[in-house]
Scaffold this motif. Structure first.
Motif, PDB file in Angstrom:
ATOM      1  N   ALA A   1       1.980  33.050  72.012  1.00 22.29           N
ATOM      2  CA  ALA A   1       1.305  33.385  71.309  1.00 22.29           C
ATOM      3  C   ALA A   1       1.986  35.533  71.055  1.00 22.29           C
ATOM      4  O   ALA A   1       1.485  36.635  70.911  1.00 22.29           O
ATOM      5  CB  ALA A   1      -0.320  33.880  72.259  1.00 22.29           C
ATOM      6  N   GLY A   2       3.351  35.170  71.099  1.00 23.37           N
ATOM      7  CA  GLY A   2       4.113  36.936  70.847  1.00 23.37           C
ATOM      8  C   GLY A   2       3.946  36.997  69.420  1.00 23.37           C
ATOM      9  O   GLY A   2       3.319  36.067  68.192  1.00 23.37           O
ATOM     10  N   PRO A   3       5.367  37.922  68.898  1.00 18.37           N
ATOM     11  CA  PRO A   3       5.278  37.830  67.457  1.00 18.37           C
ATOM     12  C   PRO A   3       6.149  36.793  66.839  1.00 18.37           C
ATOM     13  O   PRO A   3       5.092  36.412  65.770  1.00 18.37           O
ATOM     14  CB  PRO A   3       6.303  38.985  67.297  1.00 18.37           C
ATOM     15  CG  PRO A   3       6.157  40.161  68.543  1.00 18.37           C
ATOM     16  CD  PRO A   3       5.507  38.741  70.238  1.00 18.37           C
ATOM     17  N   ALA A   4       6.957  35.732  67.407  1.00 19.61           N
ATOM     18  CA  ALA A   4       7.082  34.835  66.694  1.00 19.61           C
ATOM     19  C   ALA A   4       6.192  33.504  65.967  1.00 19.61           C
ATOM     20  O   ALA A   4       5.682  33.069  65.089  1.00 19.61           O
ATOM     21  CB  ALA A   4       8.253  33.998  67.005  1.00 19.61           C
ATOM     22  N   GLY A   5       5.428  33.085  67.590  1.00 14.12           N
ATOM     23  CA  GLY A   5       3.997  32.254  67.409  1.00 14.12           C
ATOM     24  C   GLY A   5       3.347  32.558  66.433  1.00 14.12           C
ATOM     25  O   GLY A   5       2.244  32.300  66.094  1.00 14.12           O
ATOM     26  N   LEU A   6       2.541  34.498  66.494  1.00 11.35           N
ATOM     27  CA  LEU A   6       1.505  34.543  66.065  1.00 11.35           C
ATOM     28  C   LEU A   6       1.823  34.492  64.674  1.00 11.35           C
ATOM     29  O   LEU A   6       1.108  34.532  63.591  1.00 11.35           O
ATOM     30  CB  LEU A   6       1.211  36.551  66.455  1.00 11.35           C
ATOM     31  CG  LEU A   6       0.699  36.390  67.633  1.00 11.35           C
ATOM     32  CD1 LEU A   6       0.471  37.748  68.196  1.00 11.35           C
ATOM     33  CD2 LEU A   6      -0.819  35.526  67.276  1.00 11.35           C
ATOM     34  N   GLY A   7       3.293  35.358  63.987  1.00  9.84           N
ATOM     35  CA  GLY A   7       3.900  35.320  62.591  1.00  9.84           C
ATOM     36  C   GLY A   7       3.515  33.832  61.860  1.00  9.84           C
ATOM     37  O   GLY A   7       3.586  33.604  61.051  1.00  9.84           O
TER      38      GLY A   7
ATOM     39  N   GLY B   1       0.081  38.002  72.636  1.00  6.99           N
ATOM     40  CA  GLY B   1       0.596  39.382  71.840  1.00  6.99           C
ATOM     41  C   GLY B   1       2.237  39.342  72.577  1.00  6.99           C
ATOM     42  O   GLY B   1       2.176  39.388  71.924  1.00  6.99           O
ATOM     43  N   GLY B   2       2.437  38.319  73.390  1.00  6.25           N
ATOM     44  CA  GLY B   2       4.057  38.872  74.224  1.00  6.25           C
ATOM     45  C   GLY B   2       4.219  39.632  74.290  1.00  6.25           C
ATOM     46  O   GLY B   2       3.682  40.622  74.927  1.00  6.25           O
ATOM     47  N   LEU B   3       5.451  40.418  74.478  1.00  2.70           N
ATOM     48  CA  LEU B   3       5.864  41.494  74.509  1.00  2.70           C
ATOM     49  C   LEU B   3       5.097  42.029  73.874  1.00  2.70           C
ATOM     50  O   LEU B   3       5.365  43.851  74.730  1.00  2.70           O
ATOM     51  CB  LEU B   3       7.727  41.580  73.605  1.00  2.70           C
ATOM     52  CG  LEU B   3       8.916  40.852  74.282  1.00  2.70           C
ATOM     53  CD1 LEU B   3       9.434  40.523  73.659  1.00  2.70           C
ATOM     54  CD2 LEU B   3       9.093  41.871  76.210  1.00  2.70           C
ATOM     55  N   ASN B   4       4.553  42.086  72.570  1.00  2.00           N
ATOM     56  CA  ASN B   4       3.855  43.618  71.877  1.00  2.00           C
ATOM     57  C   ASN B   4       2.746  44.084  73.379  1.00  2.00           C
ATOM     58  O   ASN B   4       2.408  45.568  72.241  1.00  2.00           O
ATOM     59  CB  ASN B   4       3.081  43.441  70.664  1.00  2.00           C
ATOM     60  CG  ASN B   4       4.423  43.231  69.474  1.00  2.00           C
ATOM     61  OD1 ASN B   4       5.279  43.634  70.128  1.00  2.00           O
ATOM     62  ND2 ASN B   4       3.889  42.626  68.292  1.00  2.00           N
ATOM     63  N   GLU B   5       1.996  43.166  73.752  1.00  5.03           N
ATOM     64  CA  GLU B   5       1.621  43.083  74.839  1.00  5.03           C
ATOM     65  C   GLU B   5       1.813  43.392  75.739  1.00  5.03           C
ATOM     66  O   GLU B   5       1.262  44.801  76.807  1.00  5.03           O
ATOM     67  CB  GLU B   5       0.585  42.120  74.587  1.00  5.03           C
ATOM     68  CG  GLU B   5      -0.834  42.438  75.714  1.00  5.03           C
ATOM     69  CD  GLU B   5      -1.746  43.501  75.544  1.00  5.03           C
ATOM     70  OE1 GLU B   5      -2.143  44.121  76.582  1.00  5.03           O
ATOM     71  OE2 GLU B   5      -2.232  44.200  74.529  1.00  5.03           O
ATOM     72  N   TYR B   6       3.005  43.159  76.138  1.00  2.85           N
ATOM     73  CA  TYR B   6       3.267  42.724  77.920  1.00  2.85           C
ATOM     74  C   TYR B   6       4.727  43.982  78.000  1.00  2.85           C
ATOM     75  O   TYR B   6       5.085  44.310  78.887  1.00  2.85           O
ATOM     76  CB  TYR B   6       2.986  41.224  78.321  1.00  2.85           C
ATOM     77  CG  TYR B   6       1.559  41.034  78.876  1.00  2.85           C
ATOM     78  CD1 TYR B   6       1.634  41.307  79.979  1.00  2.85           C
ATOM     79  CD2 TYR B   6       0.922  40.716  77.876  1.00  2.85           C
ATOM     80  CE1 TYR B   6       0.500  40.777  80.466  1.00  2.85           C
ATOM     81  CE2 TYR B   6       0.369  40.062  78.226  1.00  2.85           C
ATOM     82  CZ  TYR B   6      -0.515  40.026  79.303  1.00  2.85           C
ATOM     83  OH  TYR B   6      -1.706  39.397  79.603  1.00  2.85           O
TER      84      TYR B   6
END
Length: 444
Positions: A150-156, A178-183
């Motif tokens: 659920a990071g940028p690639a998955g959400l996109g 959120g992936g890296l955006n969150e963590y």
């Protein structure tokens, strides 16, 4: 307050709550409407705009800036988000100084580019904060796609698939999406819970379910997902961390920088987070910079980044390294770790000077020591959980230009896959493009 930056050892509350709150507030304030239009007026609206070419998601930057100039920030946001659905976080974390702003004509002519990142943030934040989702979902197709990560690639990928009428289930190993955006991003770059606000806003498209606490290779199998879903997209990032293979690496106080950043991002009261008086960060990328700067912002008195090669070889941009310097971080280059010293807990770390020789990087034989209560390792991350049936090259899943892997029905993108630059914006682009190819395949 009983502790201070001069308190020895690893301790919490080195700074008072008000100072910590100010330190971790937004690095840049929001534009107001007048400031945004003044900034937009500086754009030349180039016909063959180099900023578009420099943007991995190919946003029509002159168009959205003209829309801001004309007083239509909602239209500008739609222009941005149609290409980059995570436009708000990307406006905060993209290395714009080397991408769009680095390519800006005003940068070449004056050394002062149009503030594209802040203008993008101005436009996109307005939709997020009122939870206005400008995209509508197509008629349901009945197709089901599994997205791992659920990071940028998955959400996109998930948003684009849902917009086309497919049903998407996102699986993520963490407790929050959120992936890296969150963590993994410095807290002062993503203040006020903006990463989760953006995820909640993205989910407004409908047709997406997020299941947390599920990791590929542990709780999920690729064969199982392929059997249950019509297509699979892998965007789980790089969950592993390279080991620090030196004597003393197991001592208390030595830890992965990514774990430190994740703990910091998930701590409600940062004055409770312990940090050493003397902090050493090993590495030369953005994770190293974020760990070093945030150590200073928590009250560490002495913070040093050490990198084994020269500054020109560091993955972090000059902009980020200069920012670290303004926060009081010291940088030492051409030195590699040799050993961590201390009786159970880290007290010093020993480095050896390096030079580039005919056989590559070589130790010169000269060494030095730095005091270190905390040693943060930021020496690269590794792929975990990828099935052996996938083609792997240099520790990443091999994909083609459309995101296809070596297995039929499986696509990938983001940091776990080849072809990217380990950037949020590149991950979003790969996820979006893979979704288009998945949709094309499922529509045949």
């Amino acid at each position: 307050m009983t502790n201070s930056p001069q308190t020895d050892g690893i301790t919490a509350a080195r700074l008072d709550r008000a100072t910590v709150a100010a330190n971790f507030d937004d690095l840049y304030p929001d534009f107001d409407a007048h400031e945004a239009r003044v900034a937009a007026d500086r754009c030349y609206f180039c016909y063959d705009a180099p900023c578009i070419t420099a943007c991995p998601t190919a946003i029509d930057i002159p168009l959205f800036i003209r829309q801001i100039q004309a007083g239509m920030p909602d239209a500008a946001a739609h222009t941005i988000l149609s290409q980059n659905i995570l436009g708000s976080m990307c406006a905060r974390v993209c290395p714009t100084e080397t991408l769009c702003e680095g390519a800006c004509v005003r940068e070449a002519a004056e050394g002062n580019p149009v503030e594209i990142g802040r203008l993008q943030r101005y436009a996109t934040d307005q939709l997020l904060l009122v939870n206005d989702h400008p995209f509508t979902r197509a008629a349901e197709t009945g197709k089901r796609i599994a997205v791992v990560g659920a990071g940028p690639a998955g959400l996109g990928c998930a948003h684009r698939l849902a917009m086309k009428g497919h049903n998407v289930t996102i699986f993520d190993a963490h407790a929050k999406p959120g992936g890296l955006n969150e963590y993994g991003i410095a807290a002062y770059k993503a203040a006020n819970n903006i990463a989760q606000i953006e995820v909640d806003w993205l989910m407004g498209i409908g047709g997406i379910e997020i299941v947390t606490g599920k990791a590929l290779g542990k709780d999920l199998s690729l064969d199982g997902l392929k059997g249950e879903y019509d297509a699979v997209f892998l965007g789980m990032g790089l969950a592993g961390v390279n080991a620090l293979d030196i004597d003393g690496a197991e001592k208390t106080g030595v830890r992965d920088a990514v774990d430190f950043i994740a703990d910091l991002r998930q701590t409600d009261d940062l004055t409770t987070l312990p940090i050493g008086r003397h902090v050493v960060v090993i590495g030369g990328g953005m994770t190293a910079v974020d760990a070093a700067v945030q150590s200073r912002l928590l009250g560490a008195e002495h913070v040093t980044m050490v990198y084994r090669r020269g500054r020109e070889a560091m993955a972090a941009s000059d902009y980020e390294l200069d920012h670290a310097a303004t926060e009081g971080v010291k940088l030492i280059t051409d030195a590699a770790p040799v050993a961590v010293h201390g009786n159970g807990a880290a007290r010093e770390i020993e480095f050896g000077y390096t030079s580039s020789g005919p056989n590559g990087l070589e130790m010169t034989g000269e060494t030095f020591r730095l005091r270190a209560d905390n040693v943060f390792k930021a020496i690269g991350q590794t792929l975990e959980g990828a099935p052996a049936t996938l083609s792997i090259e240099r520790g990443k899943i091999v994909i083609d230009a459309t995101g296809k892997t070596s297995l039929a029905g499986v696509w990938a993108g983001g940091d776990c896959a080849t072809g990217g630059e380990d950037l949020t914006v590149t991950a979003v682009a790969q996820g979006r493009d893979a979704a288009e190819d998945i949709h094309a395949a499922l529509s045949q």
